[in-house]
Design a protein around this motif. Sequence first.
Motif, PDB file in Angstrom:
ATOM      1  N   ALA A 170      -3.010  19.034  -0.810  1.00  0.00           N
ATOM      2  CA  ALA A 170      -1.829  18.286  -1.212  1.00  0.00           C
ATOM      3  C   ALA A 170      -2.239  16.860  -1.537  1.00  0.00           C
ATOM      4  O   ALA A 170      -3.151  16.309  -0.915  1.00  0.00           O
ATOM      5  CB  ALA A 170      -0.768  18.295  -0.110  1.00  0.00           C
ATOM      6  N   GLY A 171      -1.566  16.270  -2.523  1.00  0.00           N
ATOM      7  CA  GLY A 171      -1.851  14.897  -2.894  1.00  0.00           C
ATOM      8  C   GLY A 171      -0.866  14.415  -3.940  1.00  0.00           C
ATOM      9  O   GLY A 171      -0.180  15.221  -4.582  1.00  0.00           O
ATOM     10  N   ASP A 172      -0.817  13.112  -4.113  1.00  0.00           N
ATOM     11  CA  ASP A 172       0.069  12.525  -5.120  1.00  0.00           C
ATOM     12  C   ASP A 172      -0.705  12.445  -6.429  1.00  0.00           C
ATOM     13  O   ASP A 172      -1.195  11.382  -6.820  1.00  0.00           O
ATOM     14  CB  ASP A 172       0.535  11.147  -4.654  1.00  0.00           C
ATOM     15  CG  ASP A 172       1.586  10.549  -5.578  1.00  0.00           C
ATOM     16  OD1 ASP A 172       2.022  11.252  -6.521  1.00  0.00           O
ATOM     17  OD2 ASP A 172       1.955   9.385  -5.374  1.00  0.00           O
ATOM     18  N   TYR A 173      -0.794  13.569  -7.123  1.00  0.00           N
ATOM     19  CA  TYR A 173      -1.627  13.675  -8.312  1.00  0.00           C
ATOM     20  C   TYR A 173      -1.009  13.020  -9.543  1.00  0.00           C
ATOM     21  O   TYR A 173      -1.715  12.749 -10.510  1.00  0.00           O
ATOM     22  CB  TYR A 173      -1.925  15.148  -8.601  1.00  0.00           C
ATOM     23  CG  TYR A 173      -2.574  15.865  -7.435  1.00  0.00           C
ATOM     24  CD1 TYR A 173      -3.839  15.503  -6.994  1.00  0.00           C
ATOM     25  CD2 TYR A 173      -1.905  16.888  -6.756  1.00  0.00           C
ATOM     26  CE1 TYR A 173      -4.434  16.136  -5.905  1.00  0.00           C
ATOM     27  CE2 TYR A 173      -2.489  17.529  -5.670  1.00  0.00           C
ATOM     28  CZ  TYR A 173      -3.742  17.150  -5.251  1.00  0.00           C
ATOM     29  OH  TYR A 173      -4.320  17.777  -4.175  1.00  0.00           O
ATOM     30  N   ASP A 174       0.310  12.755  -9.529  1.00  0.00           N
ATOM     31  CA  ASP A 174       0.950  12.076 -10.659  1.00  0.00           C
ATOM     32  C   ASP A 174       1.366  10.648 -10.329  1.00  0.00           C
ATOM     33  O   ASP A 174       1.929   9.955 -11.182  1.00  0.00           O
ATOM     34  CB  ASP A 174       2.155  12.877 -11.160  1.00  0.00           C
ATOM     35  CG  ASP A 174       3.193  13.146 -10.077  1.00  0.00           C
ATOM     36  OD1 ASP A 174       3.061  12.575  -8.981  1.00  0.00           O
ATOM     37  OD2 ASP A 174       4.120  13.935 -10.322  1.00  0.00           O
ATOM     38  N   GLY A 175       1.139  10.197  -9.103  1.00  0.00           N
ATOM     39  CA  GLY A 175       1.410   8.824  -8.726  1.00  0.00           C
ATOM     40  C   GLY A 175       2.869   8.471  -8.596  1.00  0.00           C
ATOM     41  O   GLY A 175       3.228   7.287  -8.661  1.00  0.00           O
ATOM     42  N   ASP A 176       3.750   9.459  -8.353  1.00  0.00           N
ATOM     43  CA  ASP A 176       5.188   9.178  -8.275  1.00  0.00           C
ATOM     44  C   ASP A 176       5.672   8.900  -6.853  1.00  0.00           C
ATOM     45  O   ASP A 176       6.851   8.661  -6.630  1.00  0.00           O
ATOM     46  CB  ASP A 176       5.996  10.316  -8.884  1.00  0.00           C
ATOM     47  CG  ASP A 176       5.903  11.616  -8.085  1.00  0.00           C
ATOM     48  OD1 ASP A 176       5.078  11.676  -7.142  1.00  0.00           O
ATOM     49  OD2 ASP A 176       6.644  12.561  -8.406  1.00  0.00           O
TER      50      ASP A 176
END
Length: 431
Positions: free
Chosen positions: A385-391
């Motif tokens: 899991a991660g904030d791959y789109d930076g939102d």
Amino acid sequence: MALSLVPAACGNEPRPATGPRTTPQPPTPTASSAPTTAAPPTSTPRAAKDKRRADDLNGDGRADLIVEVGLPSKNLHYLAAVYGSPRGLDQRKKTIVPPDMFYPWLIGPSSRADLDGDGFGDIVGYGRPNTHEDMRPHIFWGGPRGIDATTLPTRMPLPMESNVAANRAAAGDFDGDGNADVAVSRPPAVGQGDATLMILYGPFSREGVSSRQIVQESPTGDEFWRITVDKIKGRRATGLIVFERDDGEQTSGWLLEAGPGGLSKQGYKLTKGMAAVFGDFDGDGSRDVAVGDDGSRNDEPGYETEAPSVSKTLTVYYGDGRTKTFKGTKGPAVSGDFNGDGRDDLAFGGAHPRYDSTRISWGSSAGLRPGDGVHGLTQAMPLAAGDYDGDGDDELAFASVSPAHAAGEDRFEIFMTDGRRVLTRFKVSPD
């Protein structure tokens, strides 16, 4: 038929505490030669904002995905990095490290850290650059373009060097100073003492040399090779779970507390289960730990099953002393804030090869609330899991290996989800 993940009371599991506590209540210890139980992890302040991200290899402010790919029919095993973008992971932006450059082994979320503090995440890659060397920790350095697949990784110098290979390596921040550290397990050499836990404190030089080193006795009292670390975030001290050795069966982990002085020398024993993950599932600012059955089994005759208290079971240890047990599925566990409410959620299940169902449990002020699976997703297991789109919230990645019917070859696919539905899917292949 899909299995539901529902709360269940198990007679041998620790009961919830009757009032608020500052630390989780450990299970009743069993007699062994392992270290005595110690105080569980205390509440730690919320991490301060830090521009450095452990999971951002190219420094663009978005998480990147690191994955170890195995394709049995092609006899291929390689490391891949897929980079984030405003629209999430971009399958066109990736780095494939071929196996003749580096053969990885058990690369996962605990492999990510900014080891030299330059603002680019790095990879602690356990493996070997060729078939003539022992498995040991190496470093792939991040940069503006991510990691470099054409440059050999840096071999990490280790204390107590010998002809015995280091078993595993995982990155964390064990003293909470904002510099990434690395924990390494070292098996005993023949006639040369016991297994040890090596802690390499950062920052690290570009030659892979740590600022200081500590060697501790094995937390389990015996040889060990599986270790799990809390996510690096700001200046939060990250706990460490060291698992008892296994032959495929579920074993217990020993949780070591982290703080300004580093990792504790003693730990306390968790219930059996090799799917372990940290999170803040109730949003109270203290770290919680979830431990479950990852689906692995010992294949020796007479040892292929697990006790009912372990099989398809997940136990959550909350920072205030409560425990909660869930029943119904088995597989990997991945935590993250999938809905952006400030509390961590949990994906658990998807054990291969029969692909047990995966269930998403949602964080709340009372802790995890069991939910449904991901709509449109079958035959896949939670990966990362991660904030791959930076939102601001996390996306949940699943992985699946399936045969490509036309070519008769394996296909490794990534499914990106928001915890409720599939957003996109793509292959991770060298071409």
